[in-house]
Design a protein around this motif. Structure first.
Motif, PDB file in Angstrom:
ATOM      1  N   SER A   3      26.689 -28.072  17.668  1.00 43.12           N
ATOM      2  CA  SER A   3      27.613 -29.158  17.355  1.00 43.12           C
ATOM      3  C   SER A   3      29.017 -28.623  17.121  1.00 43.12           C
ATOM      4  O   SER A   3      30.005 -29.218  17.553  1.00 43.12           O
ATOM      5  CB  SER A   3      27.132 -29.922  16.120  1.00 43.12           C
ATOM      6  OG  SER A   3      25.893 -30.537  16.358  1.00 43.12           O
ATOM      7  N   SER A  90      31.745 -35.096   9.676  1.00 42.58           N
ATOM      8  CA  SER A  90      30.282 -35.175   9.726  1.00 42.58           C
ATOM      9  C   SER A  90      29.652 -33.794   9.593  1.00 42.58           C
ATOM     10  O   SER A  90      28.641 -33.624   8.897  1.00 42.58           O
ATOM     11  CB  SER A  90      29.829 -35.829  11.037  1.00 42.58           C
ATOM     12  OG  SER A  90      30.264 -37.169  11.108  1.00 42.58           O
ATOM     13  N   LEU A  91      30.251 -32.801  10.249  1.00 44.19           N
ATOM     14  CA  LEU A  91      29.731 -31.434  10.134  1.00 44.19           C
ATOM     15  C   LEU A  91      29.862 -30.920   8.707  1.00 44.19           C
ATOM     16  O   LEU A  91      28.965 -30.242   8.191  1.00 44.19           O
ATOM     17  CB  LEU A  91      30.478 -30.507  11.093  1.00 44.19           C
ATOM     18  CG  LEU A  91      30.183 -30.672  12.587  1.00 44.19           C
ATOM     19  CD1 LEU A  91      31.005 -29.683  13.399  1.00 44.19           C
ATOM     20  CD2 LEU A  91      28.699 -30.478  12.875  1.00 44.19           C
ATOM     21  N   LYS A  94      27.168 -32.484   6.599  1.00 49.98           N
ATOM     22  CA  LYS A  94      25.859 -31.874   6.866  1.00 49.98           C
ATOM     23  C   LYS A  94      25.709 -30.540   6.142  1.00 49.98           C
ATOM     24  O   LYS A  94      24.606 -30.160   5.737  1.00 49.98           O
ATOM     25  CB  LYS A  94      25.677 -31.682   8.372  1.00 49.98           C
ATOM     26  CG  LYS A  94      25.426 -32.986   9.119  1.00 49.98           C
ATOM     27  CD  LYS A  94      25.391 -32.780  10.620  1.00 49.98           C
ATOM     28  CE  LYS A  94      25.218 -34.118  11.346  1.00 49.98           C
ATOM     29  NZ  LYS A  94      25.278 -33.961  12.818  1.00 49.98           N
ATOM     30  N   GLU A  95      26.819 -29.819   5.976  1.00 40.81           N
ATOM     31  CA  GLU A  95      26.779 -28.522   5.296  1.00 40.81           C
ATOM     32  C   GLU A  95      26.862 -28.659   3.777  1.00 40.81           C
ATOM     33  O   GLU A  95      26.135 -28.002   3.043  1.00 40.81           O
ATOM     34  CB  GLU A  95      27.942 -27.645   5.786  1.00 40.81           C
ATOM     35  CG  GLU A  95      27.797 -27.148   7.204  1.00 40.81           C
ATOM     36  CD  GLU A  95      26.677 -26.138   7.355  1.00 40.81           C
ATOM     37  OE1 GLU A  95      26.482 -25.316   6.433  1.00 40.81           O
ATOM     38  OE2 GLU A  95      25.981 -26.176   8.388  1.00 40.81           O
ATOM     39  N   GLY A  97      27.102 -31.853   1.996  1.00 41.83           N
ATOM     40  CA  GLY A  97      26.638 -33.111   1.431  1.00 41.83           C
ATOM     41  C   GLY A  97      27.800 -34.005   1.033  1.00 41.83           C
ATOM     42  O   GLY A  97      28.962 -33.580   1.021  1.00 41.83           O
ATOM     43  N   ASP A 228      29.364 -39.606   6.945  1.00 36.81           N
ATOM     44  CA  ASP A 228      27.952 -39.933   6.742  1.00 36.81           C
ATOM     45  C   ASP A 228      27.439 -40.662   7.981  1.00 36.81           C
ATOM     46  O   ASP A 228      27.845 -41.783   8.259  1.00 36.81           O
ATOM     47  CB  ASP A 228      27.817 -40.816   5.495  1.00 36.81           C
ATOM     48  CG  ASP A 228      26.394 -41.311   5.263  1.00 36.81           C
ATOM     49  OD1 ASP A 228      25.476 -40.862   5.981  1.00 36.81           O
ATOM     50  OD2 ASP A 228      26.203 -42.149   4.363  1.00 36.81           O
ATOM     51  N   GLU A 229      26.552 -40.032   8.731  1.00 38.43           N
ATOM     52  CA  GLU A 229      26.024 -40.650   9.945  1.00 38.43           C
ATOM     53  C   GLU A 229      24.683 -41.341   9.716  1.00 38.43           C
ATOM     54  O   GLU A 229      24.276 -42.181  10.520  1.00 38.43           O
ATOM     55  CB  GLU A 229      25.882 -39.595  11.045  1.00 38.43           C
ATOM     56  CG  GLU A 229      27.221 -39.016  11.504  1.00 38.43           C
ATOM     57  CD  GLU A 229      27.069 -38.014  12.630  1.00 38.43           C
ATOM     58  OE1 GLU A 229      25.939 -37.523  12.832  1.00 38.43           O
ATOM     59  OE2 GLU A 229      28.070 -37.713  13.298  1.00 38.43           O
ATOM     60  N   GLU A 230      24.002 -41.004   8.632  1.00 36.14           N
ATOM     61  CA  GLU A 230      22.677 -41.573   8.377  1.00 36.14           C
ATOM     62  C   GLU A 230      22.762 -43.029   7.922  1.00 36.14           C
ATOM     63  O   GLU A 230      22.006 -43.879   8.400  1.00 36.14           O
ATOM     64  CB  GLU A 230      21.945 -40.742   7.322  1.00 36.14           C
ATOM     65  CG  GLU A 230      21.601 -39.332   7.783  1.00 36.14           C
ATOM     66  CD  GLU A 230      20.925 -38.532   6.687  1.00 36.14           C
ATOM     67  OE1 GLU A 230      20.774 -39.071   5.565  1.00 36.14           O
ATOM     68  OE2 GLU A 230      20.549 -37.369   6.938  1.00 36.14           O
TER      69      GLU A 230
END
Length: 424
Positions: A3, A90-91, A94-95, A97, A228-230
């Motif tokens: 990514s 987003s990255l 993910k790393e 939070g 936040d993608e979720e």
């Protein structure tokens, strides 16, 4: 790691010409190169995987972007700087939070079926305790310091009854000629129900029956813009399911930001092999912003007037999501120019970002207001009585900025403006 490599390749298309510098609202106020799109592209190119979990300064740089799309609009090489910056966020999420406040809001409030409505109802009771009314204005100020909210902020009162508590299911027109769905959005539901009510009344008068799912949720844009993608993925599935109950040819959205999210972003949230992706694509194709829909209905003809003859001087602010993302800017002006009793006045730099930018306004309040000063000066130059726009976020920002500047102007959503001035 893949990514990050893909993101660096996208950022590498930036040739560092600096064309974005003159247009970027954040750079215009700070004159800090790292805060420009060019600066962020250079920073992304230099990243390693370990950098994603580094200093607060690093995260702060990427948070200081409005995602307004001005850089992409003016890039001769077609680099979508705003989308690349959002992917970088987003990255980082993910790393590292999400921060605790954002995690609480996105994961447990926006995505909840019952907690958000329950808290809002409690807030309508408690707002007079924690908030005080601003003399001679419709807004409120905080009585006590609250984390993440500046006490200077102009806060509209919560509506006594959310829109979806009053209207849901099928609202039938007397002489039905068409059926559509209506996506309400959080701000219209809880703060300004008159926006959705105006849209509903406009359509009913045209013989259009409207389906309003009671269990529709937030569009998810605040979460997506924060990396936040979720949460947006879960909200997209819930909103799709809510409208899938009926076979609707079109889904009308009064808020520009919600419309862009539903139409453009929802299809990108799902993996290519996800079985629901095709259905989400069909759902998104049905989405239409209110101004485009009303122009389609009126066919460019002047709108019939109500009994009021008073001339109002009205100016219009272009929401970034409507103009740059959806390419809609002629339609709102056409509607306003055709309104009876209205003199339309074009403001200077009407398409310049107001500085709201979702969570940008909360995390960078002083900078957000500084950016808005230019918008307020443009509004003042028109000498208009009313400022109108088609985005709930812009509406909040302009109300606050006008208050901070001590400039008394009425601010209305485009749907309200049209509904009050016409009998379509």
């Amino acid at each position: 790691m893949n990514s990050l490599i893909a993101l660096k390749e996208k950022a590498g298309r930036c040739v560092k010409c600096g064309n974005c510098l003159a247009q970027c609202p954040v750079y215009a106020e700070t004159l800090e190169e790292p805060l420009s799109s060019r600066g962020k592209m250079a920073l992304i190119e230099s990243l390693s995987q370990q950098d994603l979990n580094l200093s607060e300064r690093f995260s702060k740089i990427f948070s200081q972007c409005l995602l307004c799309g001005t850089c992409a609009e003016n890039c001769p090489n077609g680099v979508s700087g705003d989308e690349i910056i959002r992917e970088a966020r987003s990255l980082i999420v993910k790393e590292k939070g999400l921060s605790l406040p954002k995690k609480t809001i996105f994961k447990y409030l926006l995505n909840s079926d019952h907690l958000m409505p329950w808290l809002i109802k409690g807030g309508t009771v408690l707002q007079n305790i924690f908030l005080k009314r601003i003399p001679e204005e419709s807004g409120l100020h905080l009585r006590f310091p609250v984390p993440f909210l500046d006490q200077r902020r102009f806060i509209p009162p919560l509506a006594p009854d959310p829109f979806l508590d009053i209207y849901s299911g099928w609202i039938r027109a007397k002489n039905e000629v068409m059926r559509v769905g209506l996506f309400v959005g959080c701000v219209s539901n809880y703060l300004f129900p008159e926006i959705s009510r105006s849209a509903l009344e406009l359509m009913l008068r045209q013989g259009i029956s409207v389906f309003i799912p009671k269990d529709q949720h937030c569009c998810g844009l605040p979460a997506l813009g924060s990396g936040d993608e979720e949460t947006p993925l879960a909200l997209a599935q819930k909103n799709f399911a809510a409208f899938a109950e009926e076979d609707l040819p079109q889904i009308i959205v009064p808020c520009a930001s919600c419309a862009a999210m539903l139409k453009l972003d929802y299809p990108t949230l799902f993996a290519a092999d996800d079985p629901i992706k095709e259905k989400i694509g069909t759902f998104s194709e049905k989405v239409k912003d209110l101004s485009s829909f009303l122009v389609q209905l009126s066919d460019g003809k002047p709108l019939r007037q109500n009994e009021k003859k008073k001339i109002l001087r009205v100016t219009y602010h272009d929401p970034c999501h409507l103009r740059r993302k959806l390419g809609v800017f002629r339609e709102p002006r056409q509607l306003l120019k055709n309104l009876p009793g209205v003199e339309y006045l074009e403001m200077p730099e009407a398409n310049r970002c107001c500085g709201q930018g979702g969570s940008f306004n909360i995390a960078n309040y002083d900078l957000s207001l500084k950016i808005a000063e230019r918008k307020i000066k443009a509004i003042a130059e028109t000498n208009a009585d009313v400022v109108t726009t088609a985005c709930s976020g812009c509406l909040l920002q302009i109300m606050d900025a006008l208050h901070q500047a001590g400039l008394k102007k009425e601010v209305r959503h485009l749907a309200e403006m049209i509904n009050q001035a016409t009998l379509l």
